[in-house]
Enzyme design. Structure first.
Site, PDB file in Angstrom:
ATOM      1  N   GLU A  10       3.861   2.101  -3.679  1.00 57.58           N
ATOM      2  CA  GLU A  10       5.204   1.527  -3.704  1.00 57.58           C
ATOM      3  C   GLU A  10       5.241   0.080  -3.197  1.00 57.58           C
ATOM      4  OE1 GLU A  10       8.109   2.636  -4.740  1.00 57.58           O
ATOM      5  OE2 GLU A  10       8.002   4.823  -4.830  1.00 57.58           O
TER       6      GLU A  10
ATOM      7  N   SER B 194      15.244   4.369  -6.450  1.00 59.41           N
ATOM      8  CA  SER B 194      15.420   3.252  -5.527  1.00 59.41           C
ATOM      9  C   SER B 194      16.843   3.289  -4.957  1.00 59.41           C
ATOM     10  CB  SER B 194      15.090   1.938  -6.229  1.00 59.41           C
ATOM     11  OG  SER B 194      14.909   0.887  -5.310  1.00 59.41           O
TER      12      SER B 194
ATOM     13  N   HIS C 228       6.379   0.290  -7.073  1.00 59.94           N
ATOM     14  CA  HIS C 228       7.799   0.622  -7.200  1.00 59.94           C
ATOM     15  C   HIS C 228       8.265   0.430  -8.646  1.00 59.94           C
ATOM     16  CE1 HIS C 228      11.612   1.410  -5.254  1.00 59.94           C
ATOM     17  NE2 HIS C 228      12.173   0.321  -5.758  1.00 59.94           N
TER      18      HIS C 228
END
Length: 514
Positions: A330, A209, A434
């Site tokens: 995600e 990330s 995610h």
């Protein structure tokens, strides 16, 4: 939008991390390593050694607030390295209760028991995610990666939020203090890691990330040249997406300075005769209250001369082997957060919601046509749009640009039901959203992983891929399914293997968005 981003960030943090458990008992005599600043005493565990809270730079406090990192002061005797250093200042969320500490430039080293200066192992330096406003290196227990993959893993704290990325004329290093911290940690690794059993000539910089965006920035930074030899990027594409509703990408000096001016006004320093001096006297809690939900590195600076996306597109990034990928779903965590904040997605209002999301509302009809919403699947479909626009398709673009210039390996994490220690069930199944690949590589927040046998096998496969890549630049070997550089390696329980790039992600549509 900022409130939604903060809420979703907390949800994503809860998805990845939990409160730490007590460390396992030592298994033998405590190891001591001699660094350039002094000796540190860690702890020996079953097959590995851990050194926590090792200072890699001086505390950036007082007059050193908003200055580039300075070397850590030397000490005499043996410093205990069995407790992590404080997390860098951040709001409550991923770190329970948050942190107001500025004395936070510490790293943690996990090494296999057999590693030594005479038999050094490859090194993985891990940059945590969290939107450049939250997170801490000590949340990532790397003992499985170190022990099973036979590598040394270094997890790093770096300055966050306004303290790490404030853009302001008159501050040397403006907009890039957190990136400078990361480079200081890499220099520390170069100068000291051999004593911990690591090879300073074989360093992989890795992150997830915001940590992955930071890897992109370091690939584009001339000041990082030679500090690492390979790169791993998880769920943070260099090229960005067209919508960018949450992603912390680098920003131009004009935007950084405008945001900096608003911040300076918010903390009451805009009219001060000495603005830097005024800023350095503001209490940390007040700084945290005034900063945004995301921070963004500034390009057009000495440390980061070019936008990392432009640097990659023009072939001006470091030429190192790259392993890059994203998760299949995600965007579902972001869609869940938006819906929890009060937005609904139905067949009737989907055109309106899509129009607010895409950069060109006139093209919302194309998005609605490509991603039809039924009576019960509005959340997952909205998640697919966010995921494709901001992760899946930009990641494929990032991978293609790297592949045109050097050895590149691409993956997609696709476990449809990964472990997720959420305090409450989400509004719809999130799939491989995610952060959900992280428990396959680390024990998060000090807790052991709770996985099926097939998931445990996948975790071992992934650790093998990641650490073989760190060793040689090629993830193949160890009896794992063959990974082809011409395809994307799908990573899922019982069915890992190559797939054609981009199936089901509608990347042709997003490639034409402004």
């Amino acid at each position: 939008m900022a409130d939604v981003r903060a809420m979703v960030a907390a949800l994503a943090g809860a998805l990845a991390l939990t409160l730490p458990l007590a460390a396992p008992p030592p298994s033998s005599a405590a190891p001591v390593v001699h660094t350039l600043a002094g000796a540190v005493r860690g702890a020996a565990r079953d097959g590995y050694r851990v050194f926590d809270g090792v200072p890699y730079a001086a505390p950036p406090v007082g007059a050193l607030r908003w200055t580039p990192p300075r070397p850590a002061a030397a000490w005499s005797g043996v410093r205990e390295a069995t407790e992590p250093g404080a997390a860098c200042a951040q709001p409550a969320g991923e770190v329970p209760g948050g942190s107001t500490s500025e004395d936070c430039l510490y790293l943690n080293v996990t090494a296999p028991a057999g590693a030594s200066a005479g038999r050094p192992r490859p090194v993985i330096v891990w940059l945590h995610g969290g939107g450049f406003t939250s997170g801490t290196g000590s949340s990532y227990d790397a003992h499985r990666m170190a022990r099973d993959g036979d590598v040394v893993v270094v997890t790093v704290n770096y300055r966050l939020g306004a303290l790490g990325f404030l853009g302001r004329p008159g501050l040397a290093g403006s907009g890039t203090f957190g990136l400078a911290d990361q480079q200081a940690a890499l220099r520390y690794v170069r100068d000291n890691i051999r004593g911990f059993g690591g090879d300073p000539r074989n360093v992989t910089l890795a992150g997830e990330s915001a940590g992955s965006y930071a890897v992109c920035a370091q690939l584009a930074s001339p000041a990082a040249a030679g500090l690492f030899q390979r790169a791993i990027m998880e769920s943070g594409p260099c090229t960005g997406g067209p919508a960018r509703p949450f992603a912390p990408y680098a920003v131009a000096p004009e935007a950084a300075e405008a945001a900096g001016a608003r911040f300076v006004a918010a903390v009451g320093c805009a009219k001060a005769a000495d603005v830097p001096g005024c800023l350095r006297r503001v209490p940390v809690a007040r700084l945290l209250a005034a900063q945004g939900a995301d921070a963004q590195p500034e390009y057009g600076t000495r440390l980061l001369p070019r936008d990392p996306a432009e640097a990659l597109a023009s072939g001006r990034t470091a030429r190192v082997p790259v392993l890059v990928g994203a998760n299949h779903d995600e965007g579902t965590i972001w869609a869940a957060g938006i819906m929890a904040a009060g937005t609904t997605v139905t067949p009737a209002n989907w055109p309106e919601v899509a129009g607010e999301f895409v950069p060109d509302p006139d093209r919302a009809a194309e998005v609605v046509s490509a991603y039809p919403v039924g009576d019960t699947d509005g959340g997952p479909v909205f998640g697919a749009v966010i995921g494709d626009a901001d992760y899946a398709c930009p990641t494929l673009r990032t991978g293609s640009l790297f592949a045109a210039r050097g050895r590149t390996w691409r993956y997609e994490f696709a476990d449809p039901d990964p472990p997720r220690p959420l305090p409450a069930p989400p509004p719809f199944p999130l799939g491989a959203t995610h952060t959900t690949e992280l428990p396959y590589l680390f024990d998060l927040g000090g807790r052991p992983r709770e996985m099926t046998a097939a998931q445990q096998h996948l975790a071992g496969t992934m650790i093998g891929y990641w650490t073989r890549f760190a060793r040689s630049g090629d993830p193949n070997g160890g009896g794992a399914p063959r990974w082809s550089r011409s395809q994307v390696q799908s990573l899922a329980p019982d069915r890992s293997g190559p797939v054609r790039p981009g199936p089901g992600h509608h990347c042709a549509l997003w490639a034409t968005m402004p």
